[in-house]
Write an enzyme that holds these catalytic residues in place. Structure first.
Site, short mmCIF file in Angstrom:
data_model
loop_
_atom_site.label_atom_id
_atom_site.label_comp_id
_atom_site.label_asym_id
_atom_site.label_seq_id
_atom_site.Cartn_x
_atom_site.Cartn_y
_atom_site.Cartn_z
N GLU A 57 7.09 1.00 -5.78
CA GLU A 57 6.85 2.40 -5.42
C GLU A 57 7.99 3.29 -5.89
O GLU A 57 7.77 4.40 -6.41
CB GLU A 57 6.69 2.52 -3.90
CG GLU A 57 5.55 1.71 -3.32
CD GLU A 57 5.98 0.34 -2.82
OE1 GLU A 57 5.47 -0.08 -1.77
OE2 GLU A 57 6.83 -0.30 -3.48
N CYS A 89 10.35 2.17 1.24
CA CYS A 89 9.44 2.84 0.32
C CYS A 89 8.53 3.85 1.03
O CYS A 89 8.15 4.87 0.45
CB CYS A 89 8.59 1.80 -0.41
SG CYS A 89 9.53 0.80 -1.57
#
Length: 345
Positions: A57, A89
């Site tokens: 991510e 994330c």
């Protein structure tokens, strides 16, 4: 949950990214991420390249920059919610202004789970379950380890058609063909522990490294583990500097796996002799069996597995075949059987 055609395409791409060859095995799962704009067009993508590197991510958000605001993030695993070598994330997505997150598999790691709740609390739309089966298969051993608190165990052996792994005089090189041995090295490379017993080290003196079709060692080597209490010559090849090696000074398979789990090892490739194999079978700690069967007969010699307590046909350990593949051609052909114990799965 409803998923658009563009999200489905993006998830297939994210799974492909997560499978990128060359990523070293380690304590972290393989993850891919694709960012889409409001029209479903791809903005950016990323994948996790190994422990200590940015998560998938973060890599995708870094590539997208300001374009991430209002985007949909399609990820193979629930965005993490903890700070390790890298930040969480889920929070990074919130700060980047991502509007919607679609993930395949909920995170089974209790330390990292909770990303979904963080995202929803910040007003991000969340949907999950898209291609979850494929995502779980991608991280089969890691998921198993998180859910069972021990490594996944693959027992590999090579045998003749009558189940012999060595001749009566003890010779065993080579029961199977060169193509079968190359294929076995390919499977070795997918694990992060190679496990044998002290008897195998003493008798066969294996190096237990992973090599390519030219018999050259790969750059990344699994951990070599030697289980047992017997004193060993320090000059045995398994103690050389071509790969890390540890001693597991126990005869208890569960204790050995507990130690490896503490070391964040996810997938054990059990390559020991018949007695070590029998110990793991007896303990119910074999999750997969890979057998290379040569079209040959010995009639006598060492069996592929020792006695693990079955005395009547009614107690036979039945296996479920999941794959049958012919390895090699013509005179060098062997059969690779992949199986799982029925009571385990």
């Amino acid at each position: 949950m409803e998923f658009s055609a563009s999200e489905q395409r993006a998830m297939r791409r994210a799974l492909d990214l997560a499978r990128t060859p060359g990523v070293p095995l380690g304590p972290n799962p393989r993850v891919g991420c694709v960012l889409l704009d409001a029209d479903g067009a791809e903005i950016a993508e990323g994948y996790h390249r190994g422990a200590g590197t940015p998560h998938a991510e973060a890599a995708a958000l870094g590539e997208a920059g300001a374009d991430a605001r209002g985007a949909t993030a399609v990820v193979t695993l629930e965005p993490c919610n903890h700070t390790g070598r890298t930040g969480p994330c889920a929070q990074a997505m919130v700060e980047a202004g991502v509007a919607r997150v679609v993930f395949a598999q909920p995170d089974p790691n209790p330390i990292a789970a909770g990303g979904e709740s963080t995202l929803r609390a910040a007003g991000v739309e969340v949907a999950f379950g898209l291609m979850e089966r494929e995502a779980r298969a991608l991280n089969r051993a890691w998921t198993f380890g998180m859910e069972h608190h021990r490594p996944f165990v693959t027992w590999k052996f090579a045998a003749t058609l009558d189940g012999r792994s060595a001749a009566a005089d003890g010779s065993s090189r080579w029961v199977t063909s060169h193509p079968a041995r190359v294929d076995a090295h390919r499977l070795r490379a997918q694990c992060d522990v190679m496990l044998v017993g002290t008897g195998t080290v003493e008798v066969d003196d294996p190096e237990l490294t992973v090599r390519d079709e030219y018999d050259e060692p790969l750059a990344h080597q699994p951990l070599r583990a030697v289980m047992g209490l017997r004193e060993l010559d320090p000059d045995r090849r398994i103690f050389n500097d071509r790969a890390p090696t540890i001693r597991l000074e126990t005869h208890d398979p569960r204790e050995a796996l507990d130690r490896l789990h503490q070391l964040d090892r996810q997938h054990v490739f059990l390559e020991g002799g018949p007695e070590l194999a029998a110990a793991f079978v007896r303990a119910g700690l074999v999750d997969e069996v890979v057998a290379y069967v040569a079209p040959a007969l010995l009639g006598a010699g060492t069996s592929a597995v020792g006695d693990f307590g079955i005395s009547t046909i009614a107690d036979t350990l039945r296996l479920r075949i999941t794959d049958v593949t012919t390895v090699g051609t013509a005179a060098e052909a062997n059969v690779r059987l992949t199986m799982t114990p029925k009571e385990n799965h």
